[in-house]
Design an enzyme around this catalytic site. Structure first.
Site, PDB file in Angstrom:
ATOM      1  N   LYS A  41       0.826  -1.224   0.000  1.00 51.01           N
ATOM      2  CA  LYS A  41       0.000   0.000   0.000  1.00 51.01           C
ATOM      3  C   LYS A  41       0.848   1.257   0.000  1.00 51.01           C
ATOM      4  O   LYS A  41       0.605   2.188   0.769  1.00 51.01           O
ATOM      5  CB  LYS A  41      -0.993  -0.021   1.166  1.00 51.01           C
ATOM      6  CG  LYS A  41      -2.003  -1.178   1.069  1.00 51.01           C
ATOM      7  CD  LYS A  41      -3.141  -1.067   2.058  1.00 51.01           C
ATOM      8  CE  LYS A  41      -4.189  -2.157   1.893  1.00 51.01           C
ATOM      9  NZ  LYS A  41      -3.707  -3.517   2.191  1.00 51.01           N
ATOM     10  N   ARG A  42       1.837   1.305  -0.859  1.00 49.59           N
ATOM     11  CA  ARG A  42       2.673   2.481  -0.968  1.00 49.59           C
ATOM     12  C   ARG A  42       1.916   3.594  -1.694  1.00 49.59           C
ATOM     13  O   ARG A  42       0.965   3.339  -2.439  1.00 49.59           O
ATOM     14  CB  ARG A  42       3.970   2.151  -1.714  1.00 49.59           C
ATOM     15  CG  ARG A  42       4.846   1.107  -1.003  1.00 49.59           C
ATOM     16  CD  ARG A  42       5.239   1.533   0.397  1.00 49.59           C
ATOM     17  NE  ARG A  42       6.274   0.682   0.963  1.00 49.59           N
ATOM     18  CZ  ARG A  42       6.087  -0.163   1.990  1.00 49.59           C
ATOM     19  NH1 ARG A  42       4.908  -0.284   2.564  1.00 49.59           N
ATOM     20  NH2 ARG A  42       7.098  -0.874   2.464  1.00 49.59           N
TER      21      ARG A  42
END
Lengths: 321, 321
Positions: free
Chosen positions: B112-113
């Site tokens: 989830k960058r």
């Protein structure tokens, strides 16, 4: 947020230096000088360039930290630059955080994490240290004072960070209005109730901080508000009276001291302004670099130029306060 | 997305196993069995518990991967669980990804960058490998086939991932409608134009994928759509015809096979459903665990229970397709 505010007061300098190294920002002779040392530690030849760059990033960071620790209160290492090198880069990320703290700096880990409940709780161990076994000693492998967090998943993605921050006397900064051009695509959308999406997020952030307000009037839940949006920043300052701002976008991204002035409160507190390339890449603009320099000489130039640039930024901010 | 779709077809199983270990999910005798081996590798006693847990996570993951690799097409290791242990955990994250790939699995890195342009480009090296020096060989320290990405920063936070995915024949999945309860606080807000925020994000995601549609009709830019929102998921399936879905929230979070059925297209493609605790924690529900088991016996139980649970999940999904 008290520790950060007191560090700013002690230095009379509301700025933070972004430690975001890239291959282009580190003088090549610095990278080359570690080849032999690193070769012995890698398992295969293909790992060598990344491992070498990782070690060079640490020495580069250390030179800059040594040059600014007495005049800048905080550093903000950007995790992406280190993760790009793989686990060897992540090692250096933690080493950089540890070294900066040893020099007395507040370390703001720019990781922009964000996930749901139990997973957010796992990320929040960056603030509280690794999960300790029953009866075991606490162990903090990351050495950070604050993290940046993404709000897209709502309250149950944030609460674990707030709890961890309270437990460990640390802080978090939630993205509200980011400095990049396309941030408007989502953040500036008009809601049916008349507000913008980022204003709604601002209200959530102010609420998430309730109950954690410290002796200087700010909560542990800060907000990221880009210097490239001065009018919105000024309005957010009014809208979020208990929320401390982390302000990226000064310098290389175009934000000026005049742009950030109204993101501070009437006492000149309430915000810290970041510069990354403007400080760590200042050596490139000195005209004093030469390929014939040794690695040590080049690091000396990096350090001198970073210090000069950090002083110039401090004075630039002071002039408008 | 072609490689993932073909792996699903080969196994006739649209499911992915979340490798999200926690201390509570690994039998204690497995952790204990690595104490001596790990003690020699740490620099201080305080590091030992986290380092020991990290090694145990790897052996736990390896037992599960060996048990399911022939019947499940993909794994999704959640980075948070490993980062909680510090850099030693991150090492094991990369080792887990590498091992899963060696067993022929598609590896979806749930990280989830999300960040702005140049920083997003640094994160995108998770897909393309570490920055290679001039003339140097490519080196991929992460061993992943896809990453999850947060959309809050807009297009210039996404484009670097799309470019990297195209270059490396890999994929990304953007958060659209997450499975957690408070996801609605931001994602379900009503916009002035009548849409919800997540619908607007859905349209952006469909657009980001344009130009990367593969031979099976889906682009490289997937979407995360929680099983806990079946009606919205069905509507998104219509709204995003070229977007492959990663569906979390099945099992432990309450989503059923019936809930996810309409997130597939008419050919039974278009989505992959994740289960984490339901598979990797299945050993706890067998009634066959005993504290007197050896570490090896306990890992055997973990593996057997994970395989049984993975078969049950596959058959549960097949029954509604």
């Amino acid at each position: 947020m008290d520790r950060l505010i007191e560090a700013i007061e002690a230095t009379q300098n509301p700025s933070v230096v972004g430690l975001d190294p890239t291959e282009a920002l580190v003088p090549p002779q610095v990278v080359a000088s570690f080849e032999e040392e690193v070769r012995d530690s890698v398992e295969s030849e293909e790992e060598l360039p990344a491992a070498q760059l990782a070690v060079a990033y640490f020495e580069f960071n250390r030179a800059i930290i040594d040059a600014i620790a007495d005049l800048v209160p905080a550093v903000k290492p950007q995790s992406a630059m280190y993760e790009a090198l793989g686990p060897a880069g992540v090692d250096v990320y933690a080493m950089t955080c540890e070294y900066a703290r040893q020099q007395g700096m507040y370390v703001l880990a720019d990781v922009k994490r964000g996930d749901i409940g139990s997973t957010a709780a796992a990320y929040a161990h960056m603030l509280t240290g690794a999960p300790a076994p029953a009866g075991g000693a606490a162990y903090d492998p990351w050495h950070v004072d604050a993290v940046t967090v993404n709000p897209y998943l709502g309250t149950d993605g944030i609460t674990p960070f707030v709890d961890a921050a309270s437990e460990a006397d640390k802080d978090l900064f939630v993205l509200v209005r980011t400095s990049n051009p396309s941030s408007s695509e989502l953040q500036m959308l008009d809601l049916a109730d008349g507000a913008k999406v980022y204003e709604h997020v601002a209200d959530l952030v102010e609420g998430w901080g309730e109950g954690t307000v410290g002796r200087h009037g700010y909560s542990r839940v800060g907000a990221v508000v880009g210097a490239t949006h001065p009018e919105e920043g000024a309005a957010l300052r009014e809208r979020m009276p208990r929320t401390f701002f982390l302000v990226p976008g000064y310098g290389a991204q175009g934000g000026t001291a005049a742009d950030v002035r109204r993101m501070f409160d009437r006492d000149g507190s309430g915000a810290i302004v970041n510069s990354s390339r403007g400080i760590i890449g200042a050596w490139k603009r000195t005209g004093r670099y030469s390929e014939r320099m040794s690695g040590e000489e080049a690091l000396g130039l990096v350090a001198d130029a970073a210090r000069d640039a950090a002083i110039a930024m401090r004075d630039d901010l002071r002039a408008v306060m």
